[in-house]
Design an enzyme around this catalytic site. Sequence first.
Site, mmCIF file in Angstrom:
data_model
loop_
_atom_site.group_PDB
_atom_site.id
_atom_site.type_symbol
_atom_site.label_atom_id
_atom_site.label_comp_id
_atom_site.label_asym_id
_atom_site.label_seq_id
_atom_site.Cartn_x
_atom_site.Cartn_y
_atom_site.Cartn_z
ATOM 1 N N ARG A 77 2.917 2.280 1.613
ATOM 2 C CA ARG A 77 1.496 1.069 1.849
ATOM 3 C C ARG A 77 2.220 0.054 1.741
ATOM 4 O O ARG A 77 2.341 -0.472 2.252
ATOM 5 C CB ARG A 77 0.229 2.108 1.573
ATOM 6 C CG ARG A 77 -0.898 0.822 1.682
ATOM 7 C CD ARG A 77 -2.250 1.508 1.846
ATOM 8 N NE ARG A 77 -2.787 1.036 2.614
ATOM 9 C CZ ARG A 77 -4.257 -0.558 2.193
ATOM 10 N NH1 ARG A 77 -4.746 0.337 1.499
ATOM 11 N NH2 ARG A 77 -5.311 -0.500 2.868
ATOM 12 N N HIS A 81 2.148 -2.950 4.886
ATOM 13 C CA HIS A 81 1.615 -4.025 4.607
ATOM 14 C C HIS A 81 2.053 -5.399 4.482
ATOM 15 O O HIS A 81 2.242 -6.446 4.758
ATOM 16 C CB HIS A 81 0.910 -3.614 3.868
ATOM 17 C CG HIS A 81 -0.819 -3.171 4.104
ATOM 18 N ND1 HIS A 81 -1.566 -3.596 3.702
ATOM 19 C CD2 HIS A 81 -0.474 -2.482 4.817
ATOM 20 C CE1 HIS A 81 -2.823 -2.366 4.071
ATOM 21 N NE2 HIS A 81 -2.560 -2.217 4.710
ATOM 22 N N VAL A 85 3.155 -8.146 8.399
ATOM 23 C CA VAL A 85 2.557 -9.678 8.452
ATOM 24 C C VAL A 85 4.397 -10.450 8.359
ATOM 25 O O VAL A 85 4.250 -10.393 7.345
ATOM 26 C CB VAL A 85 1.670 -9.809 7.106
ATOM 27 C CG1 VAL A 85 1.317 -11.537 7.748
ATOM 28 C CG2 VAL A 85 0.809 -8.654 7.135
ATOM 29 N N ASP A 89 9.381 -9.686 4.378
ATOM 30 C CA ASP A 89 9.900 -10.690 3.682
ATOM 31 C C ASP A 89 9.434 -10.750 1.989
ATOM 32 O O ASP A 89 9.617 -11.907 1.551
ATOM 33 C CB ASP A 89 8.971 -11.909 4.325
ATOM 34 C CG ASP A 89 8.471 -12.367 5.020
ATOM 35 O OD1 ASP A 89 7.350 -11.127 4.204
ATOM 36 O OD2 ASP A 89 8.051 -13.511 5.704
ATOM 37 N N ASN A 109 -6.267 -5.402 2.186
ATOM 38 C CA ASN A 109 -5.668 -5.670 1.062
ATOM 39 C C ASN A 109 -6.404 -5.918 -0.685
ATOM 40 O O ASN A 109 -5.794 -5.081 -1.555
ATOM 41 C CB ASN A 109 -4.306 -7.008 0.916
ATOM 42 C CG ASN A 109 -3.337 -7.058 2.108
ATOM 43 O OD1 ASN A 109 -3.210 -5.754 2.983
ATOM 44 N ND2 ASN A 109 -2.404 -7.922 2.149
ATOM 45 N N HIS A 208 -0.281 9.275 6.188
ATOM 46 C CA HIS A 208 -1.176 9.310 5.604
ATOM 47 C C HIS A 208 -2.143 11.343 5.408
ATOM 48 O O HIS A 208 -2.737 11.359 4.807
ATOM 49 C CB HIS A 208 -2.944 8.924 6.686
ATOM 50 C CG HIS A 208 -2.931 7.913 5.982
ATOM 51 N ND1 HIS A 208 -4.132 6.599 7.498
ATOM 52 C CD2 HIS A 208 -2.034 6.457 6.273
ATOM 53 C CE1 HIS A 208 -4.136 5.369 7.338
ATOM 54 N NE2 HIS A 208 -2.831 5.510 6.604
ATOM 55 N N THR A 209 -0.433 11.786 5.320
ATOM 56 C CA THR A 209 -0.411 12.629 4.590
ATOM 57 C C THR A 209 -0.025 12.491 3.438
ATOM 58 O O THR A 209 -0.260 13.720 1.733
ATOM 59 C CB THR A 209 0.924 13.353 5.116
ATOM 60 O OG1 THR A 209 0.866 15.275 4.468
ATOM 61 C CG2 THR A 209 2.445 12.403 4.400
ATOM 62 N N ASP A 253 -5.025 13.566 3.435
ATOM 63 C CA ASP A 253 -4.805 14.438 3.499
ATOM 64 C C ASP A 253 -5.269 15.772 2.499
ATOM 65 O O ASP A 253 -4.740 15.500 1.478
ATOM 66 C CB ASP A 253 -3.447 14.956 3.931
ATOM 67 C CG ASP A 253 -2.830 16.893 3.468
ATOM 68 O OD1 ASP A 253 -4.130 17.559 3.437
ATOM 69 O OD2 ASP A 253 -1.917 16.555 3.150
HETATM 70 C C1 HEM Z 1 -2.348 3.497 12.245
HETATM 71 C C2 HEM Z 1 -2.955 2.323 11.584
HETATM 72 C C3 HEM Z 1 -2.778 2.791 10.104
HETATM 73 C C4 HEM Z 1 -4.464 2.082 8.933
HETATM 74 C C5 HEM Z 1 -5.455 1.732 10.280
HETATM 75 C C6 HEM Z 1 -4.130 2.242 8.412
HETATM 76 C C7 HEM Z 1 -5.523 2.082 6.621
HETATM 77 C C8 HEM Z 1 -5.346 2.377 5.611
HETATM 78 C C9 HEM Z 1 -6.623 2.735 4.841
HETATM 79 C C10 HEM Z 1 -7.983 1.877 5.150
HETATM 80 C C11 HEM Z 1 -6.350 3.418 3.671
HETATM 81 C C12 HEM Z 1 -7.074 3.929 2.499
HETATM 82 C C13 HEM Z 1 -7.439 1.853 1.633
HETATM 83 C C14 HEM Z 1 -8.176 1.956 1.092
HETATM 84 O O1 HEM Z 1 -9.315 2.761 0.746
HETATM 85 O O2 HEM Z 1 -8.152 1.341 0.032
HETATM 86 C C15 HEM Z 1 -4.598 3.533 3.829
HETATM 87 C C16 HEM Z 1 -4.973 3.975 3.012
HETATM 88 C C17 HEM Z 1 -2.922 4.586 2.861
HETATM 89 N N1 HEM Z 1 -2.247 4.078 4.270
HETATM 90 FE FE1 HEM Z 1 -2.512 3.413 5.969
HETATM 91 N N2 HEM Z 1 -3.171 2.799 7.534
HETATM 92 C C18 HEM Z 1 -2.527 2.591 8.514
HETATM 93 C C19 HEM Z 1 -0.968 3.168 9.079
HETATM 94 C C20 HEM Z 1 -0.115 3.696 7.999
HETATM 95 C C21 HEM Z 1 1.621 3.484 7.732
HETATM 96 C C22 HEM Z 1 1.991 3.242 9.347
HETATM 97 C C23 HEM Z 1 1.500 4.075 7.119
HETATM 98 C C24 HEM Z 1 2.630 3.414 6.409
HETATM 99 C C25 HEM Z 1 4.271 4.070 6.656
HETATM 100 C C26 HEM Z 1 0.629 4.014 5.690
HETATM 101 C C27 HEM Z 1 0.477 4.365 4.951
HETATM 102 C C28 HEM Z 1 -0.814 4.780 3.973
HETATM 103 C C29 HEM Z 1 -0.740 5.398 2.904
HETATM 104 C C30 HEM Z 1 0.184 6.260 2.086
HETATM 105 C C31 HEM Z 1 -2.176 4.968 1.704
HETATM 106 C C32 HEM Z 1 -2.629 5.992 0.944
HETATM 107 C C33 HEM Z 1 -2.270 4.296 -0.789
HETATM 108 C C34 HEM Z 1 -2.676 4.766 -1.539
HETATM 109 O O3 HEM Z 1 -3.076 5.942 -2.349
HETATM 110 O O4 HEM Z 1 -2.354 3.852 -2.608
HETATM 111 N N3 HEM Z 1 -0.647 3.514 6.844
HETATM 112 N N4 HEM Z 1 -4.197 3.081 5.472
#
Ligand code: HEM
Length: 333
Positions: A77, A81, A85, A89, A109, A208-209, A253
């Site tokens: 993640r 992020h 942006v 970089d 963030n 998000h798997t 997941d």
């Molecule tokens: C499509 C739009 C996306 C949205 C709206 C989104 C939103 C979010 C949100 C809200 C969380 C939980 C954050 C928290 O509770 O603090 C999350 C977690 C996560 N996101 Fe996304 N995400 C998106 C796309 C992506 C992409 C493209 C990736 C990577 C290629 C990604 C990787 C992850 C990962 C791995 C987590 C878990 C992080 C952890 O457990 O520390 N996400 N995301």
Amino acid sequence: MALSYYSYYSMASFKCFIACISVLIILSLSSNVEARSKEQLSIDYYYYTCPKVLDIVRDTVVEAIKNETRTGASLLRLHFHDCFVNGCDGSVLLDDNATFTGEKNAFPNSNSLRAFDVVDVIKARLEKACPLIVSCADILAIAARDSVYHLGGPTWDVRLGRRDSLTANLTAANVFIPAPSSNITLLKSNFADVGLSFKDLVSLSGAHTIGFARCTTFRSRIYNDRDISPPFAQKLRGECPPVGNDDVLQGLDLKTPSHFDNLYYKNLLTKKGLLHSDQEIYNSNKADPIVRKYSRDVSKFYRDFSKGMIKMSEISPLLGNEGEIRQNCRVAR
Ligand code: HEM
Ligand SMILES: *[C@@H]1O[C@H](CO)[C@@H](O)[C@H](O)[C@H]1NC(C)=O
Ligand SMILES: *[C@@H]1O[C@H](CO)[C@@H](O)[C@H](O)[C@H]1NC(C)=O
Ligand SMILES: *[C@@H]1O[C@H](CO)[C@@H](O)[C@H](O)[C@H]1NC(C)=O
Ligand SMILES: *[C@@H]1O[C@H](CO)[C@@H](O)[C@H](O)[C@H]1NC(C)=O
């Protein structure tokens, strides 16, 4: 006779003149090409300057995942992020101080991004092996790839040579990083803003798997959405009440948050996407066939995810002598 001698030599030197100019032009063109190719990302960018870079990053990622499995998700993640942006970089890594505002306190963030300490460990080990050579932006790209692989997912070659930014932009982080409340139209436009396609949106959402989300990010979904499995919503309401428990975690997941599989897409088919944004990619006709495909064919998901990651990791890199190589990923020159 003398005249013809003269014209013979003058003709010869004229020919040489033409030939030499052509050679010079060709040389200068090809050295231009070479100069330009030095300013592109390449797989062997650190071959001579830091031959151990891939081993050091991988070993540290594996160690960090052993320490805490979730770290793999957090590293993936961080790269996302960073790249959304102003390109990949390293801007996301910069700390705030009295005179500088970074991106860490941007809404998506703050209290959410993790694993900055792991990036510090990787960077410290690289500084020991090859000081001021490997950028923090490249570290994020490699660490994301290694995390996915070590949680059971696919792998791919990462082209290297990104440089680190001297700046960050909190406003841009708020504008360009997609929100979990977004509908499909907004998600598509967030991805289009950085040159990523609809298919990239669907395949990269498969990230998000793995990993976890806080109650505050899916509360509205479990109380207000209609496109959600009722028993699934019921179960989550038990852990995420209308008020409070904001930071209580749920696997994105639900069943295998530490394994990079295609259960994410199977969950969408049964309306068990955790975030509103997750379920959005399975109620828009155009995405539905892709989601169904990935839910049945994990290899196809892996291939498209890898392609999407390569595209994402190459969004507007700083090259050549743009930016810098940071010594400490948290501080710019
Ligand atoms: C499509 C739009 C996306 C949205 C709206 C989104 C939103 C979010 C949100 C809200 C969380 C939980 C954050 C928290 O509770 O603090 C999350 C977690 C996560 N996101 Fe996304 N995400 C998106 C796309 C992506 C992409 C493209 C990736 C990577 C290629 C990604 C990787 C992850 C990962 C791995 C987590 C878990 C992080 C952890 O457990 O520390 N996400 N995301
Ligand atoms: C793993 O945990 C140990 C003990 O807490 C710590 O010293 C080490 O830095 C951690 N490794 C990584 C890569 O985070
Ligand atoms: C930061 O990003 C915002 C939103 O994209 C933009 O309007 C602004 O000009 C940027 N600031 C700087 C200093 O680049
Ligand atoms: C998507 O969300 C945006 C911003 O909230 C809104 O303006 C737009 O009407 C929504 N589009 C659809 C198709 O619901
Ligand atoms: C504050 O952070 C910026 C950006 O990393 C850095 O250039 C500057 O030296 C820092 N200032 C102090 C006082 O640490």
